[in-house]
Enzyme design. Sequence first.
Site, mmCIF file in Angstrom:
data_model
loop_
_atom_site.group_PDB
_atom_site.id
_atom_site.type_symbol
_atom_site.label_atom_id
_atom_site.label_comp_id
_atom_site.label_asym_id
_atom_site.label_seq_id
_atom_site.Cartn_x
_atom_site.Cartn_y
_atom_site.Cartn_z
ATOM 1 N N ARG A 139 -7.509 8.395 -9.798
ATOM 2 C CA ARG A 139 -8.054 8.703 -8.460
ATOM 3 C C ARG A 139 -6.937 9.170 -7.529
ATOM 4 O O ARG A 139 -5.868 8.573 -7.468
ATOM 5 C CB ARG A 139 -8.740 7.464 -7.889
ATOM 6 N N VAL A 140 -7.211 10.247 -6.815
ATOM 7 C CA VAL A 140 -6.262 10.746 -5.817
ATOM 8 C C VAL A 140 -6.967 10.732 -4.467
ATOM 9 O O VAL A 140 -8.115 11.166 -4.357
ATOM 10 C CB VAL A 140 -5.804 12.180 -6.174
ATOM 11 N N GLY A 141 -6.294 10.230 -3.462
ATOM 12 C CA GLY A 141 -6.881 10.181 -2.121
ATOM 13 C C GLY A 141 -6.499 11.398 -1.294
ATOM 14 O O GLY A 141 -6.095 12.436 -1.813
ATOM 15 N N ASP A 142 -6.613 11.243 -0.007
ATOM 16 C CA ASP A 142 -6.313 12.343 0.909
ATOM 17 C C ASP A 142 -4.815 12.529 1.151
ATOM 18 O O ASP A 142 -4.368 13.620 1.496
ATOM 19 C CB ASP A 142 -6.981 12.086 2.264
ATOM 20 N N THR B 69 -5.234 8.002 7.825
ATOM 21 C CA THR B 69 -5.153 6.784 7.036
ATOM 22 C C THR B 69 -6.566 6.262 6.846
ATOM 23 O O THR B 69 -7.459 6.586 7.614
ATOM 24 C CB THR B 69 -4.258 5.745 7.740
ATOM 25 N N THR C 211 -1.421 3.380 4.278
ATOM 26 C CA THR C 211 -0.679 4.628 4.170
ATOM 27 C C THR C 211 0.204 4.831 5.380
ATOM 28 O O THR C 211 -0.222 4.559 6.495
ATOM 29 C CB THR C 211 -1.671 5.803 4.153
ATOM 30 N N GLY D 10 -9.706 7.731 1.832
ATOM 31 C CA GLY D 10 -9.335 9.130 1.690
ATOM 32 C C GLY D 10 -10.473 10.052 1.323
ATOM 33 O O GLY D 10 -10.479 11.222 1.719
ATOM 34 N N THR E 103 1.635 6.925 0.063
ATOM 35 C CA THR E 103 0.742 5.781 -0.144
ATOM 36 C C THR E 103 0.628 5.431 -1.627
ATOM 37 O O THR E 103 0.896 6.269 -2.485
ATOM 38 C CB THR E 103 -0.673 6.122 0.379
ATOM 39 N N SER F 238 0.799 -1.225 0.000
ATOM 40 C CA SER F 238 0.000 0.000 0.000
ATOM 41 C C SER F 238 0.826 1.266 0.000
ATOM 42 O O SER F 238 0.276 2.360 0.099
ATOM 43 C CB SER F 238 -0.935 0.016 1.209
HETATM 44 C C1 SD4 Z 1 -6.103 6.892 0.334
HETATM 45 N N1 SD4 Z 1 -5.796 7.333 2.661
HETATM 46 O O1 SD4 Z 1 -5.566 6.870 -0.754
HETATM 47 C C2 SD4 Z 1 -5.249 6.655 1.534
HETATM 48 C C3 SD4 Z 1 -5.098 5.202 1.719
HETATM 49 C C4 SD4 Z 1 -4.748 4.817 3.087
HETATM 50 O O2 SD4 Z 1 -4.076 3.379 4.688
HETATM 51 O O3 SD4 Z 1 -4.881 5.479 4.025
HETATM 52 N N2 SD4 Z 1 -4.283 3.715 3.394
HETATM 53 O O4 SD4 Z 1 -7.301 7.068 0.486
#
Ligand code: SD4
Length: 339
Positions: free
Chosen positions: A228-231, A251, A200, A254, A218, A80
């Site tokens: 796609r982009v997360g937080d 984590t 993450t 996101g 991450t 991850s």
């Molecule tokens: C996301 N927050 O891309 C990240 C993934 C994550 O533990 O937290 N993994 O949404």
Amino acid sequence: MTMSRRGLIGASAVGAGLLASAARAGEGATTLSKPCVISTWDFGIAANQAAWAVLSKGGRALDAVEAGARIPEQDLKNHSVGRAGYPDRDGHVSLDACIMDEQGNCGSVAALEHIAHPISVARRVMEKTPHVMLVGAGALQFALEQGFPREELLTDESRAAWEAWKKDAKYAPRANSENLDYRQTSGQLGTPGGAGNHDTIGMLALDAAGNISGACTTSGMAWKLRGRVGDSPIIGAGLYVDNEVGGATSTGVGEEVIRNVGSFLVVELMRQGRSPEEACKEAVARILKKKPAARDFQVGFLAINKRGEVGAWAIQKGFSYALCDAGKQDALLPGASFY
Ligand code: SD4
């Protein structure tokens, strides 16, 4: 490292049952002495130790969190973060990372492919450009110009997991689907945002001078839509530090963190006087209030204030975080949770 009412768990003693039973609400504060570093999840222990090598020599928090974040980025068993991360729906390993220092300087990359250490590229964005965030092809171009090698990050093991997931994947949401169900993205990996899917690393360090920095890196949600982009690369969502107050990182799923600008919220709540644990708890509560169905997902916040007090809170049990100061370098604690 001082604790009240909640015992530290040595790395070797950690088992799922122990973690679960220890994950109760409001069991008191943990206070670290400076310098110190904390990280999300159990693999944060190794990351913390790399950061500690910097901090214990009087090094800067910024250097410490970068050094620490590079550990899971290069860990082939970690699917991850960084190299060997699970790919997106179409088979591309696409990485997100950000870094922030005590002066409010920050850098970020999102949807970066073929570069094994996105955290170091994020730092270059911060230090070598007038910008905060570079994405996709532009981020890759910048990284190559900066001398980072172009590499294949999809390992045989990650490819095999992706092939297995594709066999019965029902995940094909429309771009604007209101019914996007993260559970369909997870498949055999279990709870979205849980230990089996998202791992993450978010790191926060206070150096001997008392300055704070943070890093977050991450490969994001496994099998995500391309692009796609997360937080995690978004300053204020996946990471935020303020040298007057402290820092926070997140984590889990996101999208839920971005909607609530989670890490910024945690820091602002600490500014208003909440303890790190109370602030994390309120940020998780906001997510659940806005979207009760989020109880089926995992989101966790981890925070530290300038006094070295540490706290965490998650939607579900199973979240853990690693702590390191002069007293103990391999501590792991369960995050308190609502469910
Ligand atoms: C996301 N927050 O891309 C990240 C993934 C994550 O533990 O937290 N993994 O949404």
